[in-house]
Design a protein around this motif. Sequence first.
Motif, short mmCIF file in Angstrom:
data_model
loop_
_atom_site.label_atom_id
_atom_site.label_comp_id
_atom_site.label_asym_id
_atom_site.label_seq_id
_atom_site.Cartn_x
_atom_site.Cartn_y
_atom_site.Cartn_z
N UNK A 33 51.88 -5.74 17.56
CA UNK A 33 50.68 -3.92 17.44
C UNK A 33 49.92 -3.61 18.46
N UNK A 34 49.36 -4.56 18.10
CA UNK A 34 47.34 -4.09 17.81
C UNK A 34 47.25 -4.62 19.82
N UNK A 35 48.17 -5.48 20.10
CA UNK A 35 47.93 -6.31 21.51
C UNK A 35 48.19 -4.83 22.33
N UNK A 36 49.33 -4.32 21.89
CA UNK A 36 49.33 -3.01 23.00
C UNK A 36 48.96 -1.97 23.10
N UNK A 37 47.32 -2.67 22.64
CA UNK A 37 46.27 -1.40 22.80
C UNK A 37 44.67 -2.19 22.61
N UNK A 38 45.28 -3.23 23.17
CA UNK A 38 43.92 -4.14 22.98
C UNK A 38 42.68 -3.89 24.53
N UNK A 39 43.04 -3.26 25.17
CA UNK A 39 41.82 -3.05 26.40
C UNK A 39 41.46 -2.06 25.87
N UNK A 40 41.43 -1.17 24.44
CA UNK A 40 40.87 -0.29 24.27
C UNK A 40 39.66 -0.57 23.09
N UNK A 41 40.10 -1.76 23.18
CA UNK A 41 39.07 -1.96 21.55
C UNK A 41 39.61 -2.77 20.68
N UNK A 42 40.64 -2.24 20.71
CA UNK A 42 42.02 -2.89 19.69
C UNK A 42 42.23 -4.50 19.34
N UNK A 43 42.18 -4.73 18.38
CA UNK A 43 41.90 -6.36 17.97
C UNK A 43 42.45 -7.10 16.65
N UNK A 44 43.22 -6.11 15.70
CA UNK A 44 43.80 -6.07 14.75
C UNK A 44 42.84 -6.56 13.62
N UNK A 45 42.15 -5.97 13.43
CA UNK A 45 40.80 -6.15 12.93
C UNK A 45 41.05 -5.35 11.28
N UNK A 46 40.49 -5.50 10.03
CA UNK A 46 40.32 -4.67 9.18
C UNK A 46 40.79 -3.14 9.10
N UNK A 47 39.41 -3.03 10.30
CA UNK A 47 39.29 -1.61 11.01
C UNK A 47 40.17 -1.30 11.04
N UNK A 48 40.87 -1.70 12.22
CA UNK A 48 41.75 -0.94 13.40
C UNK A 48 43.48 -0.93 12.37
N UNK A 49 43.90 -1.94 11.38
CA UNK A 49 44.65 -1.82 9.99
C UNK A 49 44.25 -0.50 9.55
#
Length: 114
Positions: A33-49
């Motif tokens: 899910x987070x890889x879908x917006x990795x180019x925007x800076x999402x990494x799947x870390x706790x803050x992204x969650x």
Amino acid sequence: MIDINEIIKPFRFLEYEDRGSLILNVGEYLNSIFELRADEGFEGNGYDWGSLALVFLNEEVPHLKEDIGFDPEGSMFCVYSKNLKALKEFAVKFHEACEDEELIKNLFLKAELD
């Protein structure tokens, strides 16, 4: 009686004297899910969650907004509440949303990078 932790795996519900927490060690669940917006800076870390969970809270269970607090860290997603009933409802419904690929993708598209 069914253990809530069996229902919400890999999330964990922790209960203390006067409050509870819902936690997830990041990197072990829904990375795609987070890889879908990795180019925007999402990494799947706790803050992204936390950003994803905030969209879920506002759109899917707004009646719980007064009871749920956020305390994410880089390696861990965490929400907490003094209202255990509200936190359990959030936990079960957020897990259900995470298991619904279309719903969680749509919610994630609305998440803001923290």
